[in-house]
Scaffold this active site. Structure first.
Site, PDB file in Angstrom:
ATOM      1  N   LYS A 231      40.360  40.023  31.968  1.00 31.30           N
ATOM      2  CA  LYS A 231      39.386  39.960  30.911  1.00 31.30           C
ATOM      3  C   LYS A 231      38.608  40.909  30.460  1.00 31.30           C
ATOM      4  O   LYS A 231      39.070  42.040  31.470  1.00 31.30           O
ATOM      5  CB  LYS A 231      38.035  38.479  31.583  1.00 31.30           C
ATOM      6  CG  LYS A 231      38.760  37.405  31.188  1.00 31.30           C
ATOM      7  CD  LYS A 231      37.176  36.274  31.901  1.00 31.30           C
ATOM      8  CE  LYS A 231      38.043  34.739  32.053  1.00 31.30           C
ATOM      9  NZ  LYS A 231      37.135  33.609  31.701  1.00 31.30           N
ATOM     10  N   ARG A 266      40.862  31.618  40.165  1.00 33.53           N
ATOM     11  CA  ARG A 266      42.315  31.863  39.095  1.00 33.53           C
ATOM     12  C   ARG A 266      42.729  33.510  38.738  1.00 33.53           C
ATOM     13  O   ARG A 266      42.247  34.088  37.881  1.00 33.53           O
ATOM     14  CB  ARG A 266      41.270  30.999  37.915  1.00 33.53           C
ATOM     15  CG  ARG A 266      41.834  30.146  36.406  1.00 33.53           C
ATOM     16  CD  ARG A 266      41.836  29.823  35.756  1.00 33.53           C
ATOM     17  NE  ARG A 266      42.102  29.021  34.603  1.00 33.53           N
ATOM     18  CZ  ARG A 266      43.145  29.931  33.799  1.00 33.53           C
ATOM     19  NH1 ARG A 266      42.552  30.930  33.991  1.00 33.53           N
ATOM     20  NH2 ARG A 266      43.138  29.439  32.712  1.00 33.53           N
TER      21      ARG A 266
HETATM   22  C1  9MG Z   1      41.207  28.705  31.456  1.00 31.00           C
HETATM   23  N1  9MG Z   1      40.410  29.093  31.422  1.00 31.00           N
HETATM   24  C2  9MG Z   1      40.039  30.373  30.847  1.00 31.00           C
HETATM   25  N2  9MG Z   1      39.340  31.347  32.030  1.00 31.00           N
HETATM   26  C3  9MG Z   1      38.391  30.476  33.108  1.00 31.00           C
HETATM   27  C4  9MG Z   1      37.543  30.285  33.558  1.00 31.00           C
HETATM   28  O1  9MG Z   1      37.291  32.693  34.086  1.00 31.00           O
HETATM   29  N3  9MG Z   1      37.692  29.196  34.892  1.00 31.00           N
HETATM   30  C5  9MG Z   1      37.897  28.176  34.166  1.00 31.00           C
HETATM   31  N4  9MG Z   1      37.379  27.487  35.075  1.00 31.00           N
HETATM   32  N5  9MG Z   1      39.376  27.716  33.558  1.00 31.00           N
HETATM   33  C6  9MG Z   1      39.395  29.332  33.040  1.00 31.00           C
END
Ligand code: 9MG
Length: 311
Positions: A231, A266
């Site tokens: 990000k 994630r």
């Molecule tokens: C789909 N998605 C993209 N970024 C995310 C994040 O930080 N958390 C979650 N739960 N989904 C995300």
């Protein structure tokens, strides 16, 4: 730190308990990102894209990833919405191909109709970046016995980064997550993961405040998911303009989150995360409440529950 997530029906790695099927793990588990949007995989048509997605899933599984997050609609700032039928055409073949693999299948969707079909096809949990605001989404998860990831987002993906504003970002985001968790559980959703939504309607300062306050959120009753993979905040912190170059910064941030008690991270570079989290756990850095112990303490979500080789 040990975490629990309860399912209303059987799920890979979950044990039957009086409350349902409980998935237990220690340290941070890795949720591998499996995007099946046209820009994610080969442009050789749907079949080639499916084969690419399955190969990526297999590589993540072999590396020890325990949750795959399958997404058919981009949630990037400014991303155009996709109709439900198109999103389903993208995610259903992947879910059907992976449903008997020994891995938890999460579906990243904001649409209750997509969630319902995905759960019928064999998915185990829903990752809803709109935080289960839609009562229909809560009903779908409750009826399917599927836990959900409840994420905070200010606004929607089209507009969220225009002018994020909070009087007290930590109080507002934590308060929102607690309220949404209560609504979901009251509606019959078996369990929730909470996610402060790094990069979703937040400036760098907002994101940093939330990450510094992570120990407060992880001290609560629900497991916490952090997703900072590739990000913009990594660019703001470390001058990395291209998203594809941000895996080292992502990993540093996610290791910090794991030390602060995050239950799931994630990530795109999922195999690198598994390796780094195993090393962190071996050093005792994944859990400050417990000194470095014998190797059997490594039977965490970082490695698959059937992985006895290192037990
Ligand atoms: C789909 N998605 C993209 N970024 C995310 C994040 O930080 N958390 C979650 N739960 N989904 C995300």
């Amino acid at each position: 730190m040990t975490h629990r997530l309860t399912f209303g029906r059987p799920a890979p790695g979950a044990q039957r308990t009086p409350r349902g099927w409980e998935w237990r793990w220690t340290g941070a588990a890795v949720m591998g990102i499996l995007n099946v949007t046209p820009d994610s995989f080969s442009d050789g048509g749907r079949h080639a894209a499916l084969q690419d997605a399955l190969a990526a899933a297999q590589a993540m599984r072999e590396a020890g990833v325990v949750i795959l997050d399958i997404g058919g609609e981009s949630t990037r700032p400014g991303a155009a919405p996709v109709p439900a039928h198109e999103e389903l055409d993208r995610v259903l073949p992947v879910i059907r191909a992976l449903r008997s693999a020994d891995v938890l299948l999460s579906v990243d969707t904001m649409k209750p109709e997509v969630a319902a079909e995905a759960l019928r096809a064999g998915a185990h949990l829903i990752n809803d970046v709109t935080g289960l605001r839609d009562p229909q989404m809560r009903r779908v998860c409750a009826e399917a016995g599927a836990p959900a990831c409840v994420m905070h987002m200010q606004g929607d993906p089209q507009t969220m980064q225009a002018a994020p504003h909070y009087a007290d970002v930590v109080a507002e985001v934590h308060g929102y997550l607690r309220a949404q968790a209560r609504e979901a559980l009251d509606a019959g959703v078996p369990d929730v993961l909470l996610d402060p939504g790094i990069g979703f309607g937040k400036t760098l300062e907002h994101n940093l405040s939330l990450l510094r306050a992570l120990p407060d959120l992880t001290a609560g009753p629900h497991p916490v998911l952090i997703g900072a993979s590739r990000k913009r905040l990594i660019d703001f912190m470390a001058s990395v303009p291209h998203a594809a170059d941000r895996d080292p910064g992502t990993l540093a941030l996610h290791l910090h989150a794991a030390r602060c008690g995050a239950a799931v991270v994630r990530a795109h570079a999922a195999a690198a995360h598994v390796q780094a989290l195993r090393v962190q756990a071996a050093l005792g850095g994944g859990d400050r409440t417990r000194p470095p112990g014998p190797r059997r303490t490594l039977d965490s979500g970082v490695m698959h529950h059937t992985d006895t080789e290192r037990a």
